[in-house]
Design an enzyme around this catalytic site. Sequence first.
Site, short mmCIF file in Angstrom:
data_model
loop_
_atom_site.label_atom_id
_atom_site.label_comp_id
_atom_site.label_asym_id
_atom_site.label_seq_id
_atom_site.Cartn_x
_atom_site.Cartn_y
_atom_site.Cartn_z
N LYS A 25 -9.87 -1.52 -2.31
CA LYS A 25 -9.69 -1.85 -0.90
C LYS A 25 -10.26 -0.73 -0.05
O LYS A 25 -10.06 0.45 -0.34
CB LYS A 25 -8.20 -2.04 -0.57
N ASP A 70 0.87 -1.18 0.00
CA ASP A 70 0.00 0.00 0.00
C ASP A 70 0.91 1.23 0.00
O ASP A 70 1.87 1.28 0.76
CB ASP A 70 -0.88 0.03 1.24
N LYS A 78 -7.67 2.69 -3.23
CA LYS A 78 -7.99 2.66 -1.80
C LYS A 78 -8.50 4.03 -1.40
O LYS A 78 -7.91 5.07 -1.75
CB LYS A 78 -6.72 2.29 -1.03
#
Length: 236
Positions: A194, A104, A165
């Site tokens: 996500k 990430d 995300k």
Amino acid sequence: MTDTSAAHPLTLSPAEMAPFIQHTKIEVGSTRDEMIAHAREAVEHGFNAAMVPASWVALVAAELAGTGIEVASALDFPTVGVMTSAGKAAEAEQIAKQGATQLDMGVQIGWLKSGRFDDFRDDIAGVVQACGIPVKVMLELPLLTDAEKEAAVELAQEAGAAYLKNASSGQIETANPQSIRYLVERAREGVKVKASGSIKSYRQGLELLRAGAVLLGTSAGLSIISDSSDESTTSY
């Protein structure tokens, strides 16, 4: 390894949510024994991944070897957008070499707001190319104008993001179905979403999955999958 790309069942018990949860432990001062215990929890409960700081990736990767549980870490986090692009790329390569299977990353929101769109995109692309593993781009949606949101989503995908995300943490946004649907509606074929940010309950997690998220980033995984409320058998 769990395939989280399929449509979610209409009825999902708390325990059945485990394969969609990235079990997160990023507290300052976490010890070796605590990180090993965290990895073992991921295996015991069948979480999608153990999300850990880069400094613990090698240890956790060794602990999870052969289990099918992903090893995830974060880059340019928790203070997002402070690293140089070269520094990010070098760190991303190192994290992958140590055994991370997902990454990430924080993005340069200031560059985006300054109209430096090419630099914003290239910063992400450099990480994607350097690590060779799926990269989830933390877009910090609440900090952006409508036009900036559209630009960020497109530029991240042009750069090769595997996942979009909504935010890096609950300090930016509490994950919500509206933000997730926004990303899902704009995700290109093969790009997933996500959800992250103060995900603390089974009901909240279920709503996010129904909105189209395929992964939930949370440090509350154990309490979520052990939820014993009446909502745990709700059909949607």
